[in-house]
Design an enzyme around this catalytic site. Structure first.
Site, PDB file in Angstrom:
ATOM      1  N   ASP A   1     -71.273 -57.327 -39.514  1.00  0.00           N
ATOM      2  CA  ASP A   1     -70.652 -57.576 -40.736  1.00  0.00           C
ATOM      3  C   ASP A   1     -70.024 -56.564 -41.480  1.00  0.00           C
ATOM      4  OD1 ASP A   1     -73.364 -56.876 -41.355  1.00  0.00           O
ATOM      5  OD2 ASP A   1     -73.874 -58.729 -41.956  1.00  0.00           O
TER       6      ASP A   1
ATOM      7  N   ASN B   1     -83.455 -64.899 -47.594  1.00  0.00           N
ATOM      8  CA  ASN B   1     -83.135 -66.332 -47.660  1.00  0.00           C
ATOM      9  C   ASN B   1     -82.908 -66.965 -46.344  1.00  0.00           C
ATOM     10  OD1 ASN B   1     -80.643 -65.161 -47.103  1.00  0.00           O
ATOM     11  ND2 ASN B   1     -79.611 -66.269 -48.970  1.00  0.00           N
TER      12      ASN B   1
ATOM     13  N   HIS C   1     -80.831 -65.599 -44.027  1.00  0.00           N
ATOM     14  CA  HIS C   1     -79.584 -65.491 -43.437  1.00  0.00           C
ATOM     15  C   HIS C   1     -79.461 -64.390 -42.335  1.00  0.00           C
ATOM     16  CE1 HIS C   1     -78.752 -61.864 -46.421  1.00  0.00           C
ATOM     17  NE2 HIS C   1     -78.532 -61.227 -45.470  1.00  0.00           N
TER      18      HIS C   1
ATOM     19  N   GLU D   1     -74.865 -67.199 -44.830  1.00  0.00           N
ATOM     20  CA  GLU D   1     -75.765 -67.448 -45.777  1.00  0.00           C
ATOM     21  C   GLU D   1     -76.413 -69.207 -45.677  1.00  0.00           C
ATOM     22  OE1 GLU D   1     -76.833 -65.617 -47.847  1.00  0.00           O
ATOM     23  OE2 GLU D   1     -75.443 -64.695 -49.257  1.00  0.00           O
TER      24      GLU D   1
HETATM   25  C1  GLP Z   1     -77.900 -57.913 -45.225  1.00  0.00           C
HETATM   26  C2  GLP Z   1     -77.164 -57.796 -43.923  1.00  0.00           C
HETATM   27  C3  GLP Z   1     -77.663 -58.293 -42.816  1.00  0.00           C
HETATM   28  C4  GLP Z   1     -79.181 -57.672 -42.546  1.00  0.00           C
HETATM   29  C5  GLP Z   1     -79.997 -58.551 -43.841  1.00  0.00           C
HETATM   30  C6  GLP Z   1     -81.452 -57.829 -43.927  1.00  0.00           C
HETATM   31  O1  GLP Z   1     -77.530 -58.693 -46.241  1.00  0.00           O
HETATM   32  N1  GLP Z   1     -75.889 -58.659 -44.093  1.00  0.00           N
HETATM   33  O2  GLP Z   1     -77.107 -58.077 -41.805  1.00  0.00           O
HETATM   34  O3  GLP Z   1     -79.857 -57.903 -41.652  1.00  0.00           O
HETATM   35  O4  GLP Z   1     -79.187 -58.433 -45.032  1.00  0.00           O
HETATM   36  O5  GLP Z   1     -81.266 -56.551 -44.628  1.00  0.00           O
HETATM   37  P1  GLP Z   1     -82.417 -55.362 -44.785  1.00  0.00           P
HETATM   38  O6  GLP Z   1     -82.749 -55.079 -43.304  1.00  0.00           O
HETATM   39  O7  GLP Z   1     -82.119 -54.471 -45.611  1.00  0.00           O
HETATM   40  O8  GLP Z   1     -83.666 -56.256 -45.613  1.00  0.00           O
END
Ligand code: GLP
Length: 246
Positions: free
Chosen positions: A67, A136, A138, A143
């Site tokens: 992403d 959440n 995702h 989302e």
């Molecule tokens: C972000 C990214 C995801 C990631 C997730 C968790 O928004 N878009 O690809 O896996 O949230 O992030 P983190 O590892 O910093 O908790």
């Protein structure tokens, strides 16, 4: 879905690195999907170390970022493309031509989504998709919502996600509102999926992913339907999972 629990973030990351290295030895020209975020940081560091030590070779590997924020270019320190460059690409012998990411600065974002989805397909699909999970539930920037979105698409980020990611920006209001994300079909077509989950902030999300109903309201729950999904979690994230996993 297989779940393996490690005591600490460090042990989880080492297990993840071992898993990725095994994949690259088994198939040196693997196509890898890559999540950004805090969770895979140590995994990427360990892969960089392993490459420097000659234990793994990225020469034939191709990568697709999961992403990207819309409005942030590859040279913006908070863009995921920049993150991947710093954390992994600059530390391994990956060919520049083998790196692909959604272009958050594209003039025509819809066309960019279509281009990116087609590029994944043209590469023969993803062999190993590395995922994190949002608080959440995702995955990528898919989302929670009324339906799964199959293909690479534009996402309006939820306030929950903007709040969770605000820590990476100088001012919370700098957190982008929009992103491009691989869709659920793009992710589910991967041959193998590795989901990493660390810390108490992910306990509920991980429970939903592993034990909850399969629903677009908890996007990671769809991974229960995947043939080769491995969840690596540390004890803090896994604290709500039933006894059989712990
Ligand atoms: C972000 C990214 C995801 C990631 C997730 C968790 O928004 N878009 O690809 O896996 O949230 O992030 P983190 O590892 O910093 O908790």
């Amino acid at each position: 879905m297989e779940v393996r629990i490690n005591d600490t973030y460090e042990e989880m990351s080492a297990a993840a690195a071992e898993f990725v290295i095994r994949q690259l030895r088994h198939k040196p020209n693997s196509v890898i999907g890559l999540a950004a975020g805090g969770t895979p940081c140590l995994l990427y560091q360990l892969l960089g170390d392993a490459c420097a030590a000659g234990e793994v070779d990225f020469a034939q590997v191709r990568t697709f970022s999961l992403d990207e924020y819309i409005g942030l270019g590859a040279d913006h320190p908070q863009s995921y493309r920049y993150f991947m460059e710093k954390r992994l690409f600059s530390r391994v012998n990956l060919a520049a031509a083998h790196i692909a990411a959604p272009d958050g600065m594209a003039a025509d974002i819809a066309a960019e989504c279509a281009r990116y989805g087609a590029a994944i397909e043209a590469a023969g699909g993803i062999d190993l998709m590395i995922l994190g999970i949002g608080p959440n539930a995702h995955i990528g920037f898919n989302e929670p919502g009324p339906c799964f979105v199959p293909d690479t698409h534009v996402v309006e980020l939820s306030e929950a996600t903007r709040t969770a990611n605000a820590r990476f920006f100088a001012r919370p209001e700098d957190t982008p509102h929009w992103a491009i994300s691989m869709g659920v079909r793009d992710i589910m077509l991967a041959q193998n999926i590795l989901l990493l989950s660390s810390g108490a902030g992910k306990t509920e999300a991980l429970y939903q992913a592993v034990c909850g109903d399969i629903t677009p309201e908890a996007p990671a729950s769809v991974l229960q339907l995947h043939r080769n999904a491995l969840v690596l979690a540390d004890r803090a994230a896994a604290s709500r999972l039933p006894e059989k996993y712990v």
